[in-house]
Scaffold this motif. Structure first.
Motif, PDB file in Angstrom:
ATOM      1  N   ARG A  18      23.825  49.071 -19.496  1.00 35.88           N
ATOM      2  CA  ARG A  18      24.484  50.549 -19.560  1.00 35.88           C
ATOM      3  C   ARG A  18      24.180  51.138 -18.203  1.00 35.88           C
ATOM      4  O   ARG A  18      25.112  51.611 -17.310  1.00 35.88           O
ATOM      5  N   ARG A  19      22.966  51.157 -17.988  1.00 33.44           N
ATOM      6  CA  ARG A  19      22.460  52.143 -16.820  1.00 33.44           C
ATOM      7  C   ARG A  19      22.986  51.386 -15.495  1.00 33.44           C
ATOM      8  O   ARG A  19      23.205  52.139 -14.434  1.00 33.44           O
ATOM      9  N   TRP A  20      22.866  49.859 -15.625  1.00 31.78           N
ATOM     10  CA  TRP A  20      23.356  49.242 -14.182  1.00 31.78           C
ATOM     11  C   TRP A  20      24.770  49.639 -13.930  1.00 31.78           C
ATOM     12  O   TRP A  20      25.136  49.711 -12.875  1.00 31.78           O
ATOM     13  N   ILE A  21      25.448  49.441 -15.070  1.00 30.66           N
ATOM     14  CA  ILE A  21      26.939  49.618 -14.994  1.00 30.66           C
ATOM     15  C   ILE A  21      27.473  50.942 -14.712  1.00 30.66           C
ATOM     16  O   ILE A  21      28.042  51.071 -13.512  1.00 30.66           O
ATOM     17  N   ASP A  22      26.579  51.860 -15.283  1.00 35.78           N
ATOM     18  CA  ASP A  22      26.923  53.458 -15.044  1.00 35.78           C
ATOM     19  C   ASP A  22      26.697  53.659 -13.522  1.00 35.78           C
ATOM     20  O   ASP A  22      27.231  54.733 -12.866  1.00 35.78           O
ATOM     21  N   GLY A  23      25.544  53.146 -13.236  1.00 37.77           N
ATOM     22  CA  GLY A  23      25.254  53.268 -11.590  1.00 37.77           C
ATOM     23  C   GLY A  23      26.211  52.654 -10.640  1.00 37.77           C
ATOM     24  O   GLY A  23      25.942  53.132  -9.410  1.00 37.77           O
ATOM     25  N   ALA A  37      29.655  52.934 -10.956  1.00 35.81           N
ATOM     26  CA  ALA A  37      30.763  53.483 -11.705  1.00 35.81           C
ATOM     27  C   ALA A  37      31.980  53.649 -10.718  1.00 35.81           C
ATOM     28  O   ALA A  37      33.109  53.630 -11.330  1.00 35.81           O
ATOM     29  N   GLY A  38      31.754  53.616  -9.547  1.00 31.01           N
ATOM     30  CA  GLY A  38      32.799  53.571  -8.633  1.00 31.01           C
ATOM     31  C   GLY A  38      33.175  55.102  -8.600  1.00 31.01           C
ATOM     32  O   GLY A  38      32.880  56.009  -9.116  1.00 31.01           O
ATOM     33  N   LYS A  39      34.467  55.219  -7.668  1.00 30.94           N
ATOM     34  CA  LYS A  39      35.062  56.571  -7.249  1.00 30.94           C
ATOM     35  C   LYS A  39      35.619  57.370  -8.455  1.00 30.94           C
ATOM     36  O   LYS A  39      35.628  58.522  -8.584  1.00 30.94           O
ATOM     37  N   ASP A  40      35.947  56.523  -9.619  1.00 30.14           N
ATOM     38  CA  ASP A  40      36.642  57.135 -10.849  1.00 30.14           C
ATOM     39  C   ASP A  40      35.381  57.614 -11.719  1.00 30.14           C
ATOM     40  O   ASP A  40      35.713  58.300 -12.804  1.00 30.14           O
ATOM     41  N   HIS A  41      34.380  57.136 -11.549  1.00 28.95           N
ATOM     42  CA  HIS A  41      33.252  57.381 -12.459  1.00 28.95           C
ATOM     43  C   HIS A  41      33.311  56.911 -13.880  1.00 28.95           C
ATOM     44  O   HIS A  41      32.997  57.284 -14.779  1.00 28.95           O
ATOM     45  N   VAL A  42      33.814  55.577 -13.962  1.00 28.63           N
ATOM     46  CA  VAL A  42      34.098  54.994 -15.216  1.00 28.63           C
ATOM     47  C   VAL A  42      32.865  54.072 -15.378  1.00 28.63           C
ATOM     48  O   VAL A  42      32.610  53.287 -14.818  1.00 28.63           O
ATOM     49  N   GLY A  43      32.227  54.806 -16.431  1.00 29.04           N
ATOM     50  CA  GLY A  43      31.185  53.819 -16.911  1.00 29.04           C
ATOM     51  C   GLY A  43      31.403  52.477 -17.887  1.00 29.04           C
ATOM     52  O   GLY A  43      32.481  52.226 -18.089  1.00 29.04           O
ATOM     53  N   ALA A  44      30.170  52.366 -18.500  1.00 35.83           N
ATOM     54  CA  ALA A  44      30.552  51.042 -19.360  1.00 35.83           C
ATOM     55  C   ALA A  44      31.578  51.388 -20.437  1.00 35.83           C
ATOM     56  O   ALA A  44      32.248  50.490 -20.887  1.00 35.83           O
ATOM     57  N   ALA A  45      31.423  52.578 -21.348  1.00 34.61           N
ATOM     58  CA  ALA A  45      32.181  52.999 -22.461  1.00 34.61           C
ATOM     59  C   ALA A  45      33.536  53.023 -21.768  1.00 34.61           C
ATOM     60  O   ALA A  45      34.536  52.507 -22.416  1.00 34.61           O
ATOM     61  N   GLY A  46      33.878  53.628 -20.630  1.00 32.75           N
ATOM     62  CA  GLY A  46      35.327  54.006 -20.282  1.00 32.75           C
ATOM     63  C   GLY A  46      35.862  52.528 -20.060  1.00 32.75           C
ATOM     64  O   GLY A  46      36.994  52.120 -20.204  1.00 32.75           O
ATOM     65  N   ALA A  47      35.067  51.860 -18.960  1.00 32.19           N
ATOM     66  CA  ALA A  47      35.464  50.320 -18.867  1.00 32.19           C
ATOM     67  C   ALA A  47      35.816  49.557 -20.149  1.00 32.19           C
ATOM     68  O   ALA A  47      37.029  48.969 -20.089  1.00 32.19           O
ATOM     69  N   GLY A  48      35.211  49.902 -21.213  1.00 27.47           N
ATOM     70  CA  GLY A  48      35.623  49.026 -22.308  1.00 27.47           C
ATOM     71  C   GLY A  48      36.987  49.406 -22.969  1.00 27.47           C
ATOM     72  O   GLY A  48      37.715  48.516 -23.444  1.00 27.47           O
TER      73      GLY A  48
END
Length: 152
Positions: free
Chosen positions: A22-27, A29-40
């Motif tokens: 999760r930290r790797w994905i959240d780090g 997150a891109g311009k929209d700051h979509v983290g792991a949960a948002g991507a799901g």
């Protein structure tokens, strides 16, 4: 009888690995700051005209209230919208916007990179074993393995 040393810590290692992923994905997150949960959420909506909050919560194995808050944040970012359910006048559906679809594509690229990193050096047979084990872990409480994430 005592379990071998490596197996005694499996649950702890699983939790730690989940936090690391999760930290790797959240780090990233891109311009929209979509983290792991948002991507799901965005992956679940991909290819669908809409989904209820309850359906998304079940897919993410999360609470309706937690997903509702996440959808609020995604909505404020312009990635999803809430709309009336055409089949149920009382219901609400969550739909992805064009920006949400773009963010999902970006997140899929991030996951592809992560999968390459995580699977490097493992044989297909070893990865099949890991996949089987993770699916078993997901079913421990009667849950079904998630199928929303891209197969990267």
């Amino acid at each position: 009888m005592t379990a071998p040393r490596g197996r005694r810590r499996l649950v702890l290692q699983l939790f730690s690995a989940e936090r690391s992923v999760r930290r790797w994905i959240d780090g990233r997150a891109g311009k929209d700051h979509v983290g792991a949960a948002g991507a799901g959420v965005l992956f679940h909506l991909a290819g669908r005209t809409g989904a209820s909050v309850g359906e998304i919560a079940r897919e993410l194995n999360s609470s309706v209230s937690g997903v509702s808050g996440l959808i609020d944040r995604l909505s404020k970012a312009g990635l999803v919208v809430r709309a009336s359910d055409p089949d149920d006048g009382r219901g609400v559906q969550v739909r992805s916007t064009e920006s949400g679809r773009e963010a999902a594509a970006e997140a899929a690229g991030v996951l592809s990179e992560l999968n390459e990193h995580l699977t490097a050096g493992f044989s297909p047979d070893e990865l099949d074993t890991v996949t089987r084990w993770l699916e078993r872990v997901q079913r421990v409480n009667g849950d079904q393995p998630s199928r929303s994430a891209p197969s990267t």
